[in-house]
Design a protein around this motif. Structure first.
Motif, short mmCIF file in Angstrom:
data_model
loop_
_atom_site.label_atom_id
_atom_site.label_comp_id
_atom_site.label_asym_id
_atom_site.label_seq_id
_atom_site.Cartn_x
_atom_site.Cartn_y
_atom_site.Cartn_z
N THR A 109 4.20 18.81 2.05
CA THR A 109 4.30 17.67 1.16
C THR A 109 5.28 16.66 1.74
O THR A 109 6.43 16.98 2.02
CB THR A 109 4.77 18.09 -0.24
N MET A 110 4.79 15.43 1.95
CA MET A 110 5.61 14.36 2.54
C MET A 110 5.74 13.21 1.54
O MET A 110 4.82 12.94 0.77
CB MET A 110 4.94 13.83 3.81
N PRO A 111 6.88 12.52 1.55
CA PRO A 111 6.97 11.29 0.76
C PRO A 111 5.90 10.30 1.23
O PRO A 111 5.53 10.27 2.41
CB PRO A 111 8.38 10.76 1.07
N SER A 112 5.38 9.50 0.30
CA SER A 112 4.37 8.52 0.68
C SER A 112 4.98 7.49 1.62
O SER A 112 6.16 7.16 1.55
CB SER A 112 3.80 7.82 -0.56
N LEU A 113 4.15 7.00 2.54
CA LEU A 113 4.58 5.99 3.52
C LEU A 113 4.24 4.62 2.96
O LEU A 113 3.16 4.08 3.21
CB LEU A 113 3.88 6.23 4.86
N ASP A 114 5.14 4.05 2.18
CA ASP A 114 4.88 2.79 1.51
C ASP A 114 5.14 1.61 2.44
O ASP A 114 6.12 1.59 3.19
CB ASP A 114 5.75 2.65 0.26
N ILE A 115 4.26 0.61 2.38
CA ILE A 115 4.39 -0.60 3.18
C ILE A 115 4.62 -1.77 2.23
O ILE A 115 3.94 -1.91 1.20
CB ILE A 115 3.12 -0.85 4.02
N TYR A 116 5.58 -2.65 2.58
CA TYR A 116 6.00 -3.74 1.71
C TYR A 116 5.79 -5.10 2.38
O TYR A 116 5.85 -5.22 3.60
CB TYR A 116 7.47 -3.59 1.33
N LEU A 117 5.58 -6.09 1.52
CA LEU A 117 5.52 -7.49 1.95
C LEU A 117 6.84 -8.15 1.59
O LEU A 117 7.31 -8.02 0.45
CB LEU A 117 4.35 -8.20 1.26
N VAL A 121 0.84 -1.20 0.00
CA VAL A 121 0.00 0.00 0.00
C VAL A 121 0.87 1.25 0.00
O VAL A 121 2.02 1.23 0.46
CB VAL A 121 -0.94 0.05 1.24
N ARG A 122 0.33 2.31 -0.52
CA ARG A 122 0.87 3.65 -0.33
C ARG A 122 0.02 4.33 0.74
O ARG A 122 -1.19 4.15 0.80
CB ARG A 122 0.80 4.46 -1.63
N ASP A 123 0.67 5.11 1.57
CA ASP A 123 -0.07 5.81 2.61
C ASP A 123 0.41 7.26 2.67
O ASP A 123 1.47 7.59 2.14
CB ASP A 123 0.16 5.12 3.96
N LYS A 124 -0.36 8.10 3.28
CA LYS A 124 0.04 9.49 3.43
C LYS A 124 -0.07 9.90 4.88
O LYS A 124 -0.67 9.20 5.71
CB LYS A 124 -0.80 10.40 2.54
N THR A 125 0.50 11.02 5.21
CA THR A 125 0.56 11.52 6.58
C THR A 125 -0.60 12.47 6.86
O THR A 125 -0.90 13.33 6.03
CB THR A 125 1.90 12.23 6.83
N VAL A 126 -1.24 12.30 8.01
CA VAL A 126 -2.31 13.19 8.43
C VAL A 126 -2.07 13.63 9.87
O VAL A 126 -1.16 13.12 10.54
CB VAL A 126 -3.70 12.51 8.31
N VAL A 127 -2.88 14.56 10.33
CA VAL A 127 -2.77 15.09 11.69
C VAL A 127 -4.11 14.94 12.39
O VAL A 127 -5.16 15.26 11.81
CB VAL A 127 -2.33 16.57 11.68
N LEU A 128 -4.07 14.46 13.63
CA LEU A 128 -5.28 14.35 14.45
C LEU A 128 -5.30 15.45 15.50
O LEU A 128 -4.30 15.68 16.19
CB LEU A 128 -5.34 13.00 15.16
N VAL A 129 -6.44 16.13 15.62
CA VAL A 129 -6.71 17.03 16.74
C VAL A 129 -8.14 16.78 17.19
O VAL A 129 -8.98 16.29 16.42
CB VAL A 129 -6.52 18.52 16.37
N ARG A 130 -8.45 17.13 18.41
CA ARG A 130 -9.80 16.87 18.92
C ARG A 130 -10.82 17.79 18.26
O ARG A 130 -10.49 18.84 17.71
CB ARG A 130 -9.83 17.05 20.43
N ARG A 131 -12.06 17.36 18.34
CA ARG A 131 -13.16 18.23 17.90
C ARG A 131 -13.18 19.50 18.75
O ARG A 131 -12.85 19.45 19.94
CB ARG A 131 -14.49 17.49 18.03
N ASP A 132 -13.57 20.60 18.17
CA ASP A 132 -13.66 21.88 18.88
C ASP A 132 -12.32 22.35 19.41
O ASP A 132 -12.24 23.03 20.45
CB ASP A 132 -14.67 21.79 20.05
N HIS A 133 -11.25 21.98 18.71
CA HIS A 133 -9.93 22.46 19.12
C HIS A 133 -9.89 23.98 18.96
O HIS A 133 -10.29 24.53 17.93
CB HIS A 133 -8.84 21.82 18.28
N PRO A 134 -9.39 24.71 19.97
CA PRO A 134 -9.46 26.19 19.91
C PRO A 134 -8.62 26.81 18.80
O PRO A 134 -8.91 27.94 18.38
CB PRO A 134 -8.95 26.62 21.29
#
Length: 304
Positions: free
Chosen positions: A268-276, A167-180
């Motif tokens: 822009t980040m390089p894709s986070l590729d996962i290998y078997l 798979v190819r994956d990308k980077t994301v950011v998590l923050v809580r709902r209603d973050h100020p």
């Protein structure tokens, strides 16, 4: 000495003692009596003119000679096993085999649920050991057959270890709902750098991939919490103003019960590729081919 004059079963005993570190456990593993194991070890000692194992307390510790020959012995035994399996048809519906797959803990939550659901349907008696193996030992364990396959990032391994991208994956950011600081589901770089961050890593120190990319731009974020697992980090995010940078597919899994915002990483980040990975000596092994097909199929269905 010609191989025709050697009892090859002795090497199966040798590998069992090495793996178990005990004559008693080796005898249980092989379903032989302990005197039979001791007798086989005596013959091996005569063959190599070396004690091979020395007792230290309750443990049989391998000698330097034993350590030097264990990998060639394991590879040879694996070669025999693959040859035998190659003439047999692997039937997943009736097989009771247990496969061992090296899997980083950050991937377990994504891969294991759909994989076990698939096995329950197509291979109800097949077992799975999901293991965390040091990357330095990965190649030798694949060669020896103590691992059937591995899933990881791109690694510098020899041509004897085959690999294919899952798979190819990308980077994301998590923050809580209603973050100020985060409004309308938008996250720019200034806001990202103003946040305090969580790094989820099994390593005690060192930057993450996102930190390398930030440093290329002359930027730096503040790590407020370093923890071991993404699930824990995700829960902390839901109860604080901290942010977590995480692969998207994993975020889709671990964030389900927390409902944090999932936002694009503002760089822009390089894709986070996962290998078997698997060893060349099982390229055509029917059981291993089946396992690889299942792993490929389930990772293709992961969210993200």
């Amino acid at each position: 000495m010609h191989i025709s004059r050697v009892d090859l079963n002795l090497f199966i005993v040798f590998e069992a003692i090495y793996a178990e570190g005990s004559l008693t456990r080796a005898s249980l593993k092989m379903n032989l009596t302990q005197p039979a194991i001791s007798h086989a070890l005596g013959r091996l000692r005569q063959l190599f003119d070396d004690p091979l194992f020395e007792r230290q307390g309750h443990v049989m510790v391998p000698t330097p000679l034993a350590r030097s020959i264990i990998e060639p012995v394991r590879q040879a035994l694996r070669g025999f096993e693959v040859t035998l399996n190659g003439v047999e048809r692997f039937d997943p519906a009736s097989s009771e085999r247990t496969f061992s797959v090296a899997l980083r803990d950050v991937l377990e939550a994504s891969v294991l649920p759909p994989l076990m659901a698939e096995l329950a349907h197509s291979a109800p008696s097949v077992g799975l050991n999901a293991l965390q193996v040091g990357r330095r030992e990965l190649e030798s364990e694949l060669a020896a057959g103590t691992l059937d396959a591995a899933i990881d990032i791109l690694l510098p391994l020899s041509p004897d270890v085959r690999h294919t991208r899952l798979v190819r994956d990308k980077t994301v950011v998590l923050v809580r709902r209603d973050h100020p600081l985060v409004r309308d589901g938008m996250l720019d770089m200034d806001t990202y750098l103003a946040l305090e961050h969580i790094m989820a890593s099994s390593r005690r120190r060192g930057p993450g991939l996102e930190d390398f990319e930030l440093s290329r731009m002359g930027l730096q974020r503040r790590i407020r919490l370093r923890c071991q697992h993404y699930f824990s980090a995700c829960r902390v995010v839901s109860q604080t103003d901290l942010a977590l940078t995480i692969p998207e597919r994993l975020a889709q899994v671990v964030n389900q019960q927390f409902d944090n915002q999932i936002l694009p990483f503002p760089l822009t980040m390089p894709s986070l590729d996962i290998y078997l990975y698997w060893h060349a000596n099982v390229d055509n092994d029917p059981a291993n081919v089946w396992l690889r097909e299942r792993l490929t199929a389930v990772t293709a269905t992961l969210p993200g």
